[in-house]
Scaffold this motif. Structure first.
Motif, PDB file in Angstrom:
ATOM      1  N   GLU A 112       0.850  -1.194   0.000  1.00  0.00           N
ATOM      2  CA  GLU A 112       0.000   0.000   0.000  1.00  0.00           C
ATOM      3  C   GLU A 112       0.885   1.242   0.000  1.00  0.00           C
ATOM      4  OE1 GLU A 112      -2.488   2.638  -0.360  1.00  0.00           O
ATOM      5  OE2 GLU A 112      -3.372   0.628  -0.286  1.00  0.00           O
ATOM      6  N   ARG A 113       0.584   2.194  -0.896  1.00  0.00           N
ATOM      7  CA  ARG A 113       1.390   3.420  -0.999  1.00  0.00           C
ATOM      8  C   ARG A 113       0.901   4.522  -0.057  1.00  0.00           C
ATOM      9  NH1 ARG A 113      -0.758   7.636  -4.035  1.00  0.00           N
ATOM     10  NH2 ARG A 113       1.326   8.449  -4.466  1.00  0.00           N
ATOM     11  N   GLN A 114      -0.342   4.392   0.449  1.00  0.00           N
ATOM     12  CA  GLN A 114      -0.912   5.406   1.342  1.00  0.00           C
ATOM     13  C   GLN A 114      -0.612   5.017   2.789  1.00  0.00           C
ATOM     14  OE1 GLN A 114      -2.787   8.148   0.501  1.00  0.00           O
ATOM     15  NE2 GLN A 114      -3.476   7.777  -1.591  1.00  0.00           N
ATOM     16  N   LYS A 115       0.196   5.832   3.454  1.00  0.00           N
ATOM     17  CA  LYS A 115       0.597   5.512   4.839  1.00  0.00           C
ATOM     18  C   LYS A 115      -0.622   5.380   5.754  1.00  0.00           C
ATOM     19  CE  LYS A 115       4.182   5.261   7.813  1.00  0.00           C
ATOM     20  NZ  LYS A 115       3.555   5.013   9.097  1.00  0.00           N
ATOM     21  N   LYS A 116      -1.613   6.227   5.518  1.00  0.00           N
ATOM     22  CA  LYS A 116      -2.818   6.215   6.361  1.00  0.00           C
ATOM     23  C   LYS A 116      -3.524   4.855   6.287  1.00  0.00           C
ATOM     24  CE  LYS A 116      -6.636   9.355   7.379  1.00  0.00           C
ATOM     25  NZ  LYS A 116      -7.373  10.545   6.908  1.00  0.00           N
ATOM     26  N   GLY A 140       3.988   0.409  -5.395  1.00  0.00           N
ATOM     27  CA  GLY A 140       3.574  -0.807  -6.092  1.00  0.00           C
ATOM     28  C   GLY A 140       4.307  -1.055  -7.398  1.00  0.00           C
ATOM     29  N   TYR A 141       4.737   0.020  -8.061  1.00  0.00           N
ATOM     30  CA  TYR A 141       5.448  -0.146  -9.329  1.00  0.00           C
ATOM     31  C   TYR A 141       6.796  -0.842  -9.134  1.00  0.00           C
ATOM     32  CZ  TYR A 141       2.220   2.697 -12.090  1.00  0.00           C
ATOM     33  OH  TYR A 141       1.114   3.170 -12.757  1.00  0.00           O
ATOM     34  N   GLU A 142       7.325  -0.770  -7.910  1.00  0.00           N
ATOM     35  CA  GLU A 142       8.615  -1.404  -7.617  1.00  0.00           C
ATOM     36  C   GLU A 142       8.460  -2.868  -7.212  1.00  0.00           C
ATOM     37  OE1 GLU A 142      11.618   0.102  -8.024  1.00  0.00           O
ATOM     38  OE2 GLU A 142      10.454   1.768  -8.861  1.00  0.00           O
ATOM     39  N   GLY A 215       5.206   6.014  -6.429  1.00  0.00           N
ATOM     40  CA  GLY A 215       5.719   6.613  -5.202  1.00  0.00           C
ATOM     41  C   GLY A 215       4.889   6.243  -3.983  1.00  0.00           C
ATOM     42  N   LYS A 216       5.294   6.777  -2.837  1.00  0.00           N
ATOM     43  CA  LYS A 216       4.586   6.568  -1.575  1.00  0.00           C
ATOM     44  C   LYS A 216       3.967   7.881  -1.134  1.00  0.00           C
ATOM     45  CE  LYS A 216       8.238   4.905   0.684  1.00  0.00           C
ATOM     46  NZ  LYS A 216       9.047   4.257   1.741  1.00  0.00           N
TER      47      LYS A 216
END
Length: 218
Positions: A112-116, A140-142, A215-216
């Motif tokens: 998950e890229r969203q820290k929340k 996720g792209y990584e 990105g994150k």
């Protein structure tokens, strides 16, 4: 606040939901049983208790959505999950899709890229019953090269491109299910990795997902 009680009423509504999903063409009985076993209302704010078993997407934190149960079942059926399959999920969101995969016996690695949202799932006590889900905060792209190769990859957001790094992290013969396209509507594709590293592409129905971003986000 999340609900924590799973009543007879909830279970009855789940059975109705499963019949709705079945009537739309989902034939994998294991997937349907997983939907019936998982209390979807636990994945939503308690304000959604009355509607949690409608076959609809609903908003969750960070301007994201919990996918429509039919969509979850559709992607899962295309993945042809076998017990102990190693599955990379891109876009944990509410963790409902991850729970369905785990219920089927997969070893789930979900990003998950969203820290929340990542933090919300870290504090989601019910999901801890699935020792076969590992949660990651990242792009996720990584993918997760450290844990590769994967038998299956599922992307739960609209991908404008097929992420090459994720193909590289799949086993030969492995499958990726991906909603492909950058417009309001995407086409669901299943990509099967060939021995030479290329993919065989299968095209299925049209769906609408939130976009897959790079990105994150803190």
């Amino acid at each position: 606040m999340r609900a924590t009680d799973d009543t007879y009423r909830h279970k009855g509504l789940r059975r109705k939901l499963v019949e709705t999903v079945r009537s739309k063409g989902i034939t994998d009985e294991n997937v349907l049983t997983a939907l019936e076993n998982i209390p979807r209302h636990f994945f939503l704010d308690s304000a959604f208790d009355e509607v949690a078993y409608e076959d609809k997407a609903f908003p969750i934190e960070a301007h994201q959505t919990i996918s429509q149960p039919y969509t979850v079942a559709y992607q899962t059926q295309l993945l042809e999950i076998k017990k102990n399959d190693k599955v990379l999920e891109i876009g944990t969101g509410s963790a409902y899709q991850a729970a369905v995969l785990a219920e089927l016996g997969a070893k789930v690695f979900t990003i998950e890229r969203q820290k929340k949202l990542f933090d919300a799932n870290k504090n989601f006590l019910w999901i801890k019953k699935y020792h076969n889900i590992k949660f990651f905060y990242g792009d996720g792209y990584e993918g997760l090269p450290t844990y590769a190769p994967f038998d299956k990859v599922i992307i739960t957001a609209a991908a404008p491109i097929v992420p090459l790094k994720l193909i590289q992290q799949m086993k030969v013969g492995g499958m990726m299910v991906i909603p492909f396209g950058s417009g309001d509507v995407q086409v669901m594709k299943r990509l099967i990795k060939q021995a030479d590293g290329s993919v065989k592409e299968e095209v299925y129905d049209r769906f609408s997902f939130v976009p897959m971003l790079q990105g994150k986000k803190d």
